[in-house]
Scaffold this motif. Structure first.
Motif, PDB file in Angstrom:
ATOM      1  N   SER A 160      -6.186   1.752  28.559  1.00 30.54           N
ATOM      2  CA  SER A 160      -7.632   1.876  28.443  1.00 30.54           C
ATOM      3  C   SER A 160      -7.956   2.730  27.225  1.00 30.54           C
ATOM      4  O   SER A 160      -7.106   3.461  26.728  1.00 30.54           O
ATOM      5  N   ASP A 201     -10.755  -1.272  29.852  1.00 24.35           N
ATOM      6  CA  ASP A 201      -9.518  -1.158  30.626  1.00 24.35           C
ATOM      7  C   ASP A 201      -8.904  -2.551  30.658  1.00 24.35           C
ATOM      8  O   ASP A 201      -9.422  -3.442  31.331  1.00 24.35           O
ATOM      9  N   ALA A 253      -6.480   0.453  22.990  1.00 24.62           N
ATOM     10  CA  ALA A 253      -5.863   0.308  24.319  1.00 24.62           C
ATOM     11  C   ALA A 253      -4.530  -0.430  24.242  1.00 24.62           C
ATOM     12  O   ALA A 253      -3.612  -0.166  25.019  1.00 24.62           O
TER      13      ALA A 253
END
Length: 195
Positions: free
Chosen positions: A3, A20, A81
């Protein structure tokens, strides 16, 4: 957890984006542009990437900066991420039907940003959003995420369906590409050893 949060503040926009990659498709999106919010919700739901977006843009001028800077922030958050991209499938593709419309999306998380866009619109606006901004969104997202991205509407008449099938196709292709492939372990999916 894969994330990331990106805060982007300029004289034109103030944006906070959290993604995420291993989420459930939960979203909380507020850009001030209704149709754009609807498309970003589709992106989240069908990619299973959780997406939290707050954009405060100069909508008194037009929607260009809001769409562009939100795309850049989402792309940057996805890239952050992904990190070194170890173990990901890297490639993704989808055929995305929506009633009379069919759109093909293919992408490579290559580190080499590129967009091929072949999605013709026959009206200038959907809701309040200029239809030319869809290409700009996909371009800005691909640039910031470091993705080679091909989007082509094979056929379709309804402009809403054309836009939505492109976003849903991106979502489904992105879902494939960011997934961890258990056969790859933590290897970077490139013979160069880096992406």
């Amino acid at each position: 957890m894969r994330s990331a949060t990106i805060n982007r503040h300029t004289s034109e926009t103030r944006i906070a984006v959290t993604v995420d990659l291993d989420g459930t498709g939960a979203y909380d999106v507020h850009t001030g542009v209704g149709f754009f919010d609807h498309m970003l919700e589709q992106l989240s739901r069908h990619s299973l990437i959780d997406l939290h977006i707050r954009t405060d843009g100069d909508l008194h001028i037009d929607e260009h900066h809001t769409v562009e800077d939100t795309a850049l922030a989402i792309g940057a958050a996805v890239a952050k991420a992904l990190g070194e991209k170890r173990g990901i499938r890297r490639y993704g593709d989808a055929l995305s039907p929506m009633d009379e419309t069919l759109t093909r999306v293919a992408l490579d998380i290559s580190g080499r940003p590129w967009l091929v866009w072949k999605c013709p619109f026959t009206i200038q606006k959907l809701g309040t959003m200029d239809t030319e901004l869809f290409q700009h969104f996909f371009h800005s997202f691909a640039q910031a995420a470091g993705i080679t991205l091909h989007v082509e509407t094979l056929y379709g008449d309804n402009n809403h369906h054309i836009a939505e099938s492109a976003f849903k196709g991106l979502a489904r292709a992105l879902r494939q590409a960011v997934e961890i492939d258990p056969r790859k372990g933590d290897a970077i999916p490139s013979t160069k050893g880096t992406l």
